[in-house]
Design an enzyme around this catalytic site. Structure first.
Site, PDB file in Angstrom:
ATOM      1  N   GLY A  39      40.640  17.759  17.130  1.00 27.22           N
ATOM      2  CA  GLY A  39      40.342  16.982  15.923  1.00 27.22           C
ATOM      3  C   GLY A  39      41.306  17.407  14.843  1.00 27.22           C
ATOM      4  O   GLY A  39      41.548  18.602  14.643  1.00 27.22           O
ATOM      5  N   ALA A  42      39.789  19.957  12.302  1.00 30.35           N
ATOM      6  CA  ALA A  42      39.546  21.270  12.894  1.00 30.35           C
ATOM      7  C   ALA A  42      40.853  21.950  13.274  1.00 30.35           C
ATOM      8  O   ALA A  42      41.006  23.167  13.098  1.00 30.35           O
ATOM      9  CB  ALA A  42      38.648  21.122  14.120  1.00 30.35           C
ATOM     10  N   ASP A 243      49.514  19.017  13.077  1.00 30.89           N
ATOM     11  CA  ASP A 243      48.370  19.703  12.487  1.00 30.89           C
ATOM     12  C   ASP A 243      48.708  21.151  12.166  1.00 30.89           C
ATOM     13  O   ASP A 243      48.283  21.689  11.131  1.00 30.89           O
ATOM     14  CB  ASP A 243      47.177  19.642  13.430  1.00 30.89           C
ATOM     15  CG  ASP A 243      46.655  18.234  13.624  1.00 30.89           C
ATOM     16  OD1 ASP A 243      46.833  17.412  12.702  1.00 30.89           O
ATOM     17  OD2 ASP A 243      46.077  17.956  14.687  1.00 30.89           O
ATOM     18  N   LYS A 276      53.128  25.909  24.012  1.00 28.01           N
ATOM     19  CA  LYS A 276      51.931  26.134  24.824  1.00 28.01           C
ATOM     20  C   LYS A 276      51.142  24.848  24.915  1.00 28.01           C
ATOM     21  O   LYS A 276      51.253  23.965  24.067  1.00 28.01           O
ATOM     22  CB  LYS A 276      51.071  27.244  24.213  1.00 28.01           C
ATOM     23  CG  LYS A 276      51.738  28.610  24.198  1.00 28.01           C
ATOM     24  CD  LYS A 276      50.802  29.646  23.587  1.00 28.01           C
ATOM     25  CE  LYS A 276      51.443  31.015  23.547  1.00 28.01           C
ATOM     26  NZ  LYS A 276      50.542  32.029  22.931  1.00 28.01           N
TER      27      LYS A 276
END
EC number: 2.7.1.15
Length: 300
Positions: A39, A42, A243, A276
């Site tokens: 999200g 988050a 993000d 990653k």
């Protein structure tokens, strides 16, 4: 250190890896499926907290099998989860992500995120306004985003708005934003497809910070276009890189960095995150970013 409030989505990312993205109507074989907390809200909260920020999350989860895991994951990453609301008879938000050829496609199902309402923000107003920096995105109702931005603006807060997923917004909303962080595609939709990066930055009156993928990032600082060069990355998965950038930007500013320093910090963190799998699982800590910082000074 200043406090950061993130108002936004909390999802479970269902990530499948495959050799290539399917064409319309085509079926391809996947070779790995992961359930990873995500999200945009988050993700940005975790990115900022993992880098040392003082972060509180505001958002909603459902009452399904994912809700406890999503909240526990935020808490484990030092995000304050006390103000997250649980919505009964509702599923958590879901993002269905396909990773192939060093890129991804994403389908988002809002679930409980649609209940991040004006009423909820109003009820949490006192708690939100304890923060100095407010971080917003578009995976919750825009009515709520606009209301939160107006509230923060009236109280002199720094408002960082990540316009993703993109939607048209009124100018009076943009007037209340301190920084807007579009990628190159979103910037063209905001400022005009016929504009160069430099023209977009100037047109934004210093608000725009444009992320350019593997070309780094750019901003308008002291009446100049400042381009932050990329850190070379061995890309595995780009999910969450934007993000990470936004969370790191908020973190850098909260810790007293200048805008140029915060951009360099954010750009380096975003680059590291692509090495990653997964959004939050790929986010670096402060020590990892610090090891790369000296070699990546801003270029004007």
């Amino acid at each position: 250190m200043k406090k950061i409030a993130v108002i936004g989505s909390i999802n479970m990312d269902m990530t499948v890896q495959t050799q290539r993205h399917p064409k319309v109507g085509e079926t391809v074989a996947g070779h790995h499926l992961s359930y990873i907390p995500g999200g945009k809200g988050a993700n940005q909260a975790v990115a900022a907290a993992r880098l040392g920020g003082d972060v509180t999350m505001f958002g909603c989860v459902g009452d399904d099998i994912f809700s406890g895991r999503l909240i526990d994951n935020l808490a484990k990453n030092n995000v304050d989860t006390r103000h997250i609301r649980s919505v009964s008879k509702t599923s958590c938000g879901i993002a269905m992500i396909t990773v192939a050829q060093k890129d991804n496609t994403i389908i988002v199902i809002a679930g409980a995120n649609q209940y991040v309402s004006r009423e909820y923000i109003s009820q949490e107003k006192e708690n939100i306004l304890q923060a100095d920096i407010i971080l917003l995105q578009n995976e919750i109702p825009f009515e709520t985003v606009a209301y939160a931005a107006d509230m923060a603006w009236k109280h002199g807060k720094t408002v960082i708005y990540n316009p993703a997923p993109f939607l048209p917004v009124p100018q009076n909303f943009m007037n209340k934003i301190t920084y807007v962080t579009p990628n190159e595609h979103e910037a063209a939709l905001l400022y005009g497809e016929d504009q160069s990066i430099e023209q977009m930055l100037e047109k934004s009156k210093g608000k725009a910070i444009i992320t350019l993928g593997d070309q780094g990032a750019a901003a308008w600082i002291n009446a100049r276009s400042v381009f932050i060069p990329p850190r070379p990355a061995n890309v595995t998965d780009t999910t969450g890189a934007g993000d990470t950038f936004n969370g790191a930007l908020a973190c850098g500013l909260s810790q007293g960095q200048t805008l140029e320093e915060a951009l360099r910090f954010a750009n380096t963190a975003a680059s590291l995150s692509t090495e990653k799998m997964g959004a939050q699982t790929g986010m670096p800590d402060r020590a990892a970013v610090a090891r790369w910082m000296p070699a990546h000074a801003p270029k004007i």
